[in-house]
Design an enzyme around this catalytic site. Structure first.
Site, PDB file in Angstrom:
ATOM      1  N   ARG A 109       0.925  -1.254  -0.089  1.00  0.00           N
ATOM      2  CA  ARG A 109      -0.056  -0.084   0.205  1.00  0.00           C
ATOM      3  C   ARG A 109       0.888   1.300   0.054  1.00  0.00           C
ATOM      4  NH1 ARG A 109      -4.931   1.320   1.293  1.00  0.00           N
ATOM      5  NH2 ARG A 109      -5.302  -0.549   2.123  1.00  0.00           N
ATOM      6  N   GLU A 150     -11.250 -12.492  -2.969  1.00  0.00           N
ATOM      7  CA  GLU A 150     -11.434 -11.676  -4.021  1.00  0.00           C
ATOM      8  C   GLU A 150     -10.930 -12.218  -5.471  1.00  0.00           C
ATOM      9  OE1 GLU A 150      -9.023  -8.105  -3.469  1.00  0.00           O
ATOM     10  OE2 GLU A 150     -10.277  -7.060  -2.214  1.00  0.00           O
TER      11      GLU A 150
END
Length: 939
Positions: A125, A187
């Site tokens: 991130r 996901e």
């Protein structure tokens, strides 16, 4: 969609109060909080789409998810605090959105995201993901990046599942701890489900992790995966996740391991995604003054958000008023909200060409179903195919410059041809074409008002908004006499740029004498201002013969005429008299084209045989049939339909001594070819009827010979020395059996022999073409081999063998082609690429078998073609040489193949990791040393 307030009130009606003790179980609390968070996420997405603030919604999500996490950890809620925050945050009326997002989604009218990013936040991130996200946004890409800073549970929300489904591309960033997250793996399973069921594009990125570790759950990635397995209670989770990881790593991806230049890697990834999204838009204008407001008005008429019917919009106005510009802008603005789109330019012009009608139908299907080619035999066949292919798809189609109802009948004959919500835009000068019985709504293009005209003219005439004082008054007068016509304002502005006041006054005087409806005469002022006669001649040649042709080819032809064409075309582009499209083809506004042709006809009108150029069918027919040609004629074009072929006697050319340009389609000549001009530079003859070019036809000055769809069997029985020949195109010559002797054309640069099915031999003299840049042998299905001399051509940049089904190999000599940048060899019998190709410093693009792309992307996969065809190879490794210093090979070696594998290592200096499976212990003992010695020798 219900607002959160209504949902919460509904829960209260049922007696549900979160954390109220014995009246509710903890499990039910968690379930209701999960449901509530999902609904709030939907509202957050709705507000994002409406560009409304999300701070309050973010607070609400944080509050709900935080309490959900506390419950999962076995802690109790403070019901008073929880409910008070809910009520306070719900003071925001989230149900007041003007758009019914759910309705739009059900009707397929909303494309939410272009890219969905799947990643493990703790690994990527702070750096990589944030930079990639910014790069994609800078490229105009709509990205969904889930906010992992919020508390997560074990299962992803319904809205997140929906976001994956409503994205065109999913980018999976595999990192060391990706598999430690059940959220990430769920996901991934949803992404791969969309890949299988709706053909979603999936791009895996391997960030600081080896693809083999991801595929086999080994190394650091494997440790993270085992850590997750110890925490999960689901029985079949391990098998499902392993299968999904294996399937995902089998897709073409990019490896980023120890990448020293992460910014460069991110740039290349963004470029790849832009390419996958087909982000290429239509060019509008350098200064699109007045376009935005008109586009908004037209889009309102299209009624995209309210009506799910098929709607036809007519755009009517005079030539040069900006219909095409506005249609392009609409296409760019709303095009990506449709399943497919097509902008069909110059319908009127293409319709008149041989096979033009079906080519327009083919273009429609090709644009909408990218990567496919549909062959259409007739207009009626095209109508059937259009209806069959488009009836279930919501499409946007623009038909530009329509002038006959027959054209609409062939391209959009019935609303039943198109899926619900489709939009068709038709631009025309003929108001009858877009009458009430044809279109649903009509947009009338208006001239630019005084402010808009002033702004557009000043940008072109002064390259700034405010001119110097001496030009203020005269500028107003020029603008007034231009009549608000964008084309006239641009052309006149470009012509007057950097000229003195005297020139401006002369132009103004001419404008005063020209009636407002005489647009051609206004545009001719710029043509008259061309100071070089060569520039004028180039303009007239383009207007009559070269619109839609490759710029470089035209430069060759006109240079052969002594016109210094490169400079001349640049001047015409600067004056806005000619444009160059994205495919490097010459374009000209039809008003300018008609103006040029009017100049040739002159006034008082000349008889056809007295004109310098002939292009109109009846004029050419009368001159040839009556044998009235004169030395005034420099260019002649006659294009006949397939069923309308005519024959003329060659004596008709006796007096055309200055003929430079000759273009025939479907024409036959009878007689002695010695009567044709010795001054010819360009011969374009589609459907050439003879089996060879006659020996008494003088070709010494020809620069370009184009004999497509010819009956030629042997090009020349007696060859001539052709020093000036640059282009030889014999495409679709279905009777051609062998190439000509190339030794007499030393300056040839472009050789095109596409679709010559009986061509079985390429002359060894091809090695004499020391200046050739392009060799195209596509679909020469009888060609079995190539002469070794072809590999000596150091000048070749593009080499096309696609569709040569009997070509089985390329020689190691391929590396001698030192300038080769593009090699297309797909759909051939080639199973092995020469090892020397890895040493090529020039090659940039390759298409071979199932591999297509930039060389550094496909080289690793092509390596597998070197292995014996019996090899039981495991999944292909995916990488980018340009981005990675460590590449992984994962292979199963059959008996006796190790020696061959070892030869590959000599060419793979970047290989750092090897995973090898042997069939038995004996094979291991015999072959391991061979492989390892070769591997370490290459380090």
């Amino acid at each position: 969609m219900e607002s959160v307030k209504r949902v919460f009130q509904e829960i209260k009606k049922k007696g549900r109060v979160f954390g109220s003790g014995s009246s509710s179980s903890q499990e039910t609390d968690i379930k209701d909080l999960y449901t509530l968070a999902t609904l709030v996420e939907e509202i957050k997405h709705q507000h994002v789409l409406l560009d409304r603030p999300n701070k309050e919604i973010d607070k609400l999500l944080t509050h709900i998810r935080g309490h959900e996490e506390l419950l999962r950890k076995g802690k109790k809620l403070d019901p008073w605090k929880f409910n008070s925050v809910i009520y306070r945050e719900l003071a925001l009326d989230v149900s007041a959105a003007p758009l019914d997002i759910e309705k739009l989604k059900r009707e397929g009218q909303l494309l939410r995201y272009e890219v969905f990013l799947s990643f493990r936040g703790e690994d990527t991130r702070a750096s990589f993901i944030s930079h990639l996200y910014a790069s994609l946004q800078n490229n105009g890409i709509t990205v969904f990046k889930d906010d992992e800073s919020l508390q997560r549970g074990d299962h992803i929300s319904t809205s997140l599942m929906q976001s994956i489904k409503e994205s065109r591309i999913s980018v999976i960033v595999f990192s060391k701890n990706y598999a430690d997250s059940q959220w990430c793996l769920e996901e991934l399973m949803k992404i791969m489900e969309c890949y299988r069921n709706i053909r979603q594009i999936v791009l895996p990125l391997f960030y600081d992790v080896d693809p083999s570790d991801v595929r086999h759950q080994t190394g650091e990635f494997g440790k993270a995966f085992q850590s997750l397995l110890t925490k999960t209670l689901e029985k079949d989770a391990s098998r499902k996740w392993r299968d999904t990881l294996r399937d995902a790593t089998a897709l073409a991806g990019i490896v980023l391991v120890n990448s020293r230049d992460e910014n460069k890697a991110i740039k290349e990834i963004a470029e790849k995604i832009v390419h996958l999204l087909d982000k290429k838009d239509l060019f509008i204008a350098e200064k699109p003054v007045g376009v935005d407001s008109r586009v908004e008005d037209a889009i309102q008429l299209l009624d995209i958000q309210q009506s799910n019917d098929v709607l036809l919009l007519g755009m009517w106005g005079m030539g040069g008023i900006g219909k095409t510009t506005i249609a392009k802008a609409i296409y760019n603005t709303i095009g990506r909200n449709f399943e497919g789109r097509s902008f069909v330019s110059n319908v009127r012009e293409v319709w008149q060409q041989p096979a033009g009608k079906v080519s327009l139908q083919e273009q429609l299907l090709s644009n909408i179903f990218k990567g496919t080619t549909t062959k259409i035999e007739s207009i009626d066949d095209g109508k059937i195919k259009l209806k069959d292919r488009l009836s279930h798809h919501r499409v946007l189609i623009v038909l530009d410059d329509v002038d006959e109802l027959e054209q609409l009948d062939a391209l959009c004959g019935n609303r039943n041809w198109f899926g619900k919500g489709s939009r068709i835009i038709i631009t025309t000068r003929n108001k009858h074409i877009v009458g009430r019985n044809v279109v649903d709504k009509l947009f009338s293009n208006k001239e630019l008002d005084e402010r808009e005209s002033t702004e557009l003219f000043k940008w072109h005439a002064f390259k700034q908004v405010s001119p110097t004082e001496e030009f203020v008054a005269i500028s107003k007068n020029v603008i007034m006499y231009s009549g608000g016509l964008p084309l006239a304002l641009e052309v006149l502005g470009r012509y007057l740029f950097d000229r003195d006041v005297k020139d401006w006054e002369d132009v103004l005087e001419k404008l005063k004498r020209i009636p407002n409806d005489k647009v051609h005469k206004k545009l001719q002022i710029s043509y008259d201002g061309l100071e070089d006669d060569f520039h004028k001649a180039i303009f007239l040649d383009i207007a009559c013969f070269f619109i839609g042709m490759d710029k470089n080819e035209v430069i060759h032809i006109l240079n052969g005429c002594g016109f210094y064409a490169e400079n001349g075309i640049n001047v015409l582009v600067e004056r806005s008299l000619v444009t160059i499209d994205d495919e490097n083809k010459l374009r000209m506004h039809d008003l300018l084209r008609d103006m040029g042709r009017e100049i040739i006809c002159d006034k008082p009108r000349k008889e056809p045989e007295e004109r310098s150029r002939l292009w109109f069918h009846e004029d050419v027919h009368n001159v040839l049939a009556g044998k009235t040609g004169t030395k005034a004629i420099e260019g002649l074009a006659l294009k006949l339909p397939r069923d309308g072929a005519k024959c003329y006697n060659t004596k008709a050319f006796t007096k055309m001594k200055k003929l430079r340009l000759l273009q025939f389609v479907g024409v036959q000549l009878d007689g002695d070819f010695e009567y044709l001009s010795k001054n010819l530079r360009w011969l374009s003859w589609k459907g050439f009827p003879l089996s060879c070019i006659p020996a008494n036809f003088y070709q010494g000055n020809l620069v370009s010979i184009e004999l497509e769809n010819s009956n030629v069997k042997v090009v020349w029985k007696e060859t001539q020395r052709m020093e000036k020949l640059k282009i030889l195109n014999l495409s679709h010559s279905h009777y051609l059996t062998q190439t000509p002797d190339f030794s007499n054309m030393p300056n040839l640069e472009k050789l095109v022999l596409t679709d010559c099915p009986m061509l079985s031999k390429v002359s060894h003299s091809i090695g004499h073409l020391c200046k050739v840049l392009l060799i195209n042998l596509e679909d020469c299905v009888s060609l079995c081999s190539l002469p070794r001399s072809i590999y000596k051509l150091k000048s070749v940049k593009t080499f096309i063998l696609a569709g040569c089904k009997k070509i089985k190999k390329l020689e190691e000599d391929l590396e001698q082609m030192g300038s080769l940048t593009t090699l297309l060899a797909n759909n051939t019998a080639i199973t092995r690429m020469p090892l020397s190709i890895l040493r090529s410093k020039s090659i940039g693009y390759i298409s071979l078998r199932d591999y297509e792309g930039l060389s550094h992307d496909v080289f690793p996969s092509i390596i597998w073609s070197w292995m014996p065809p019996t090899s039981a190879l495991s999944s292909l490794f995916q990488t980018s040489v340009a981005m990675s210093f460590i590449v992984s090979l994962d292979i199963h070696i059959p008996d006796g193949s190790s020696q061959e594998l070892s030869s590959i290592f000599n060419n793979l200096s970047w290989l750092r990791s090897l995973w090898v499976k042997f069939g038995c212990e004996l094979q291991l003992s015999e072959d391991a040393k061979i492989i390892l010695d070769a591997f370490y020798a290459s380090l």
